[in-house]
Write a protein that holds these residues in place. Structure first.
Motif, PDB file in Angstrom:
ATOM      1  N   ARG A   1      39.787 -15.088  12.068  1.00  0.00           N
ATOM      2  CA  ARG A   1      40.650 -15.171  11.095  1.00  0.00           C
ATOM      3  C   ARG A   1      41.575 -13.992  11.156  1.00  0.00           C
ATOM      4  O   ARG A   1      42.775 -13.950  10.933  1.00  0.00           O
TER       5      ARG A   1
ATOM      6  N   VAL B   1      44.275 -14.988  13.648  1.00  0.00           N
ATOM      7  CA  VAL B   1      45.066 -15.735  12.902  1.00  0.00           C
ATOM      8  C   VAL B   1      46.022 -15.275  12.011  1.00  0.00           C
ATOM      9  O   VAL B   1      47.496 -15.558  12.334  1.00  0.00           O
TER      10      VAL B   1
ATOM     11  N   ALA C   1      48.823 -20.840   8.778  1.00  0.00           N
ATOM     12  CA  ALA C   1      47.617 -19.740   8.536  1.00  0.00           C
ATOM     13  C   ALA C   1      46.539 -20.433   7.784  1.00  0.00           C
ATOM     14  O   ALA C   1      45.318 -20.176   7.956  1.00  0.00           O
TER      15      ALA C   1
ATOM     16  N   GLY D   1      44.190 -22.425  10.232  1.00  0.00           N
ATOM     17  CA  GLY D   1      43.416 -21.502  11.196  1.00  0.00           C
ATOM     18  C   GLY D   1      42.158 -20.649  10.318  1.00  0.00           C
ATOM     19  O   GLY D   1      41.327 -20.901  10.809  1.00  0.00           O
TER      20      GLY D   1
ATOM     21  N   ILE E   1      46.634 -22.746  15.846  1.00  0.00           N
ATOM     22  CA  ILE E   1      46.621 -21.380  15.810  1.00  0.00           C
ATOM     23  C   ILE E   1      45.066 -21.253  15.701  1.00  0.00           C
ATOM     24  O   ILE E   1      44.507 -20.073  16.037  1.00  0.00           O
ATOM     25  N   GLY E   2      44.220 -22.042  14.999  1.00  0.00           N
ATOM     26  CA  GLY E   2      42.727 -21.842  15.009  1.00  0.00           C
ATOM     27  C   GLY E   2      42.361 -21.677  16.196  1.00  0.00           C
ATOM     28  O   GLY E   2      41.255 -20.693  16.890  1.00  0.00           O
TER      29      GLY E   2
ATOM     30  N   ALA F   1      43.230 -18.536  18.327  1.00  0.00           N
ATOM     31  CA  ALA F   1      42.535 -17.461  17.742  1.00  0.00           C
ATOM     32  C   ALA F   1      41.014 -17.480  18.532  1.00  0.00           C
ATOM     33  O   ALA F   1      40.591 -16.314  18.674  1.00  0.00           O
TER      34      ALA F   1
ATOM     35  N   TYR G   1      53.009 -15.756  18.867  1.00  0.00           N
ATOM     36  CA  TYR G   1      52.692 -17.440  18.221  1.00  0.00           C
ATOM     37  C   TYR G   1      53.921 -17.784  17.515  1.00  0.00           C
ATOM     38  O   TYR G   1      54.639 -17.373  16.820  1.00  0.00           O
TER      39      TYR G   1
END
Lengths: 327, 282
Positions: free
Chosen positions: B14, B17, B29, B32, B68-69, B72, B88
């Motif tokens: 997290r 992210v 966000a 993620g 994004i998740g 990360a 990103y």
């Protein structure tokens, strides 16, 4: 290099009026490939009997995947198989491959670099049904896909060679295919080389450029013209992408006008590709495009459709004669 | 039994992210943060790695916008440096908001929704044909279930008896135009996947105990786990049925301000807000 040399290969070509028929050349080639290549798999959307892959399914049941009437899913599954090291051949009708599943072909098969083949049956006017089954826009769509190899074979020999080349292409391939009894004009064996043009017939009075069935039709017109004293050359362009623009320009340089003939809309495929190849070269060569006009074609058998759309040998010969100033 | 290690991994994901979004001040966000827990379990417990460190099992991200998740998580796994992840969504960066196949760690091109499960089916067929023993995990979202191709794929997964396939549905009740239940209800998701031949269960996607029970490690079969109360234990997966796990998730999970935010599909915030969000993670 002379234009003839640029146009390269001149295989032995049979008289177009006396072509032998070969039964299911795609099926035969796929079974042979299946024996040679354990990585080749076939995905079918409820058309295996109508797209000549049933023999492959019987010979290699583990490597044949039936997905039912779901072409989008079929292309996705083919993409997944490609990513696990297999070489998928997704087989369906051209209309379904490029219309319904067009996005999946692009995203699942063409954004990467793996070999994946879409074998598309019922190309162009080779169906008695109308807009639902006539793929008159498929080549235009696929030609615009980055990295896509686009092939429209003219006969049984070339279809068998093209599928062999396709499974080793090193990227996505859209291959038009014919089912059942397919005329054999090029005397086998003939290697198929992606991107290579073929000079089917030479002559100094007029130039015809064809792809797929259109090349057969161009040969028929050339035969008719020969009987009238006009010697027409016929350049066959089986690979619309990557396009051998140099060979096409070399051919066009020999004539004040060339006539393109294709089993497809006049928009976006061979006719357009030839225009693109000729434009910018400074050649004083007109390009006359013959194919399906920009409207939905009628229903009926192929000879009827050709007559209706000005693609029969007589109409094409007339077009060529006009293009040469009536010689 | 809680798994503090994986909870900590999820918190680190997290943090990554949020740091990624802070680079350009915007990003997905909410997604993620919502997926950090399940991705921590998949990449740090469930999916098996070969001796060279590469993953035997496959993860297919069908929800391209949730990249994004995954970025990360891959950063946490050492595949990307945080310095690069911080770029990103920026011009020229390979850390794209919706990357294509070929970006390290991304199996497919998924930004056009509804297509991932089909490719996961293809991979599951391929891995079975190869006899590799690999399992395939595919993450979808609830909004994505509105795409018809998902159901074509679901039908084929059970027809072909893909016991090596697990569909994970991020049930976050959020899509571009608003609340999924209002845009086009996809419920009852469990019953629908069950009807399509999946062995299906619904869990809290942030409950580490539930994730551990629902996603048994292949290297450590569920039979080897400490016994759980009978009512919490899912039935042993049948060998030839695909599985679906509906994850009830909260977009923006871990940042209270984001969890309360109704338009969390895509966030564009001041730098100070991202810093506050990171601080709020604890």
């Amino acid at each position: 290099m002379t234009a003839q040399e640029t146009a390269a290969l001149r295989p032995e070509v049979r008289d177009v009026t006396a072509a032998a028929l070969v039964s299911a050349p795609f099926a035969t080639a796929m079974v042979e490939i299946g024996h040679e290549r354990a990585d080749v798999v076939v995905v079918s959307a409820d058309l295996s009997k109508y797209t000549d892959v049933a023999p492959f399914a019987r010979a290699f049941p583990d490597r044949f995947f039936q997905v039912g009437m779901a072409e989008q899913n079929m292309m996705g599954i083919a993409g997944g198989l490609a990513k696990t090291g297999f070489t998928p051949v997704a087989v369906t009708y051209a209309v379904f491959a490029t219309r319904r599943a067009g996005e999946q072909v692009q995203m699942a098969l063409a954004t990467g670099s793996r070999t994946a083949v879409v074998a598309a049956f019922l190309p162009g006017l080779t169906t008695p049904f109308r807009a639902t089954h006539q793929a008159t826009d498929d080549l235009a769509i696929m030609r615009a896909v980055p990295g896509m190899t686009v092939i429209d074979p003219m006969d049984a020999t070339e279809l068998a060679g093209a599928i062999r080349a396709a499974v080793s292409a090193g990227g996505p391939v859209y291959l038009r295919a014919q089912r059942g009894d397919v005329p054999e004009l090029i005397v086998p064996p003939a290697d198929f080389e992606i991107g290579r043009c073929i000079l089917l017939r030479d002559g100094g009075d007029a130039g015809l450029i064809g792809t797929g069935l259109g090349s057969q039709w161009a040969l028929e017109a050339a035969e008719l013209l020969a009987g009238r004293g006009t010697q027409a050359a016929v350049l066959h362009v089986p690979t619309l992408k990557p396009l051998d623009a140099e060979a096409i320009a070399g051919f066009a340089a020999r004539f004040p006008a060339v006539t393109t003939v294709e089993n497809h809309s006049v928009i976006g495929a061979l006719g357009s590709a030839v225009c693109e190849a000729v434009a910018g070269t400074g050649l004083p060569c007109r390009v006359i495009r013959r194919g399906v006009p920009d409207r939905w074609a009628p229903a009926g058998p192929l000879d009827y459709l050709r007559r209706s759309l000005g693609l029969d040998a007589g109409s094409l010969a007339e077009t060529v004669t006009e293009s040469t100033g009536g010689r | 039994m809680a798994d503090p290690d994986l909870a900590e991994v999820a918190t680190r994901i997290r943090r990554r992210v949020l740091d990624m979004c802070a680079g350009r001040g915007q990003g997905y966000a909410g997604q993620g943060l919502a997926l950090a827990d399940v991705l921590a379990h998949l990449y740090f417990r469930v999916m098996r790695r070969r001796p060279d460190g590469s993953y035997l099992d496959r993860f297919v991200l069908s929800t391209g916008h949730s990249a994004i998740g995954l970025f990360a998580t891959l950063g946490e796994a050492g595949l990307y440096q945080q310095e690069e992840l911080h770029t990103y969504g920026q011009a020229g960066s390979r850390i794209e908001e919706s990357p294509l196949e070929g970006t390290p760690g991304f199996e497919i091109t998924a930004g056009s929704l509804g297509q991932g499960l089909s490719q996961a089916v293809g991979m599951a067929l391929g891995e079975r044909l190869r006899g590799s023993g690999a399992r395939v995990y595919c993450l979808l979202s609830d909004g994505e279930l509105q795409e018809g191709q998902v159901w074509e794929a679901a039908m084929s997964a059970s027809h072909h008896r893909l016991g090596n396939l697990t569909a994970l549905i991020d049930n976050n009740n959020m899509q571009a135009d608003g609340v999924t239940a209002e845009i086009m209800s996809v419920e009852p998701v469990v019953e629908r996947f069950t009807a399509f031949g999946f062995e299906t269960q619904r869990i809290d996607g942030h409950d580490h105990d539930a994730l551990r029970r629902a996603l048994p490690s292949a290297a450590l079969p569920s039979a080897a786990l400490p016994p759980e109360p009978a009512q919490d234990r899912p039935p042993e997966p049948a060998q030839d049925r695909p599985r679906a796990i509906v994850l009830q998730t909260v977009p923006g999970r871990g940042v209270p301000e984001f969890e309360r935010h109704h338009k969390v599909h895509y966030l564009r915030l001041e730098q100070s807000a991202w810093a506050e969000a990171i601080a709020a993670l604890g």
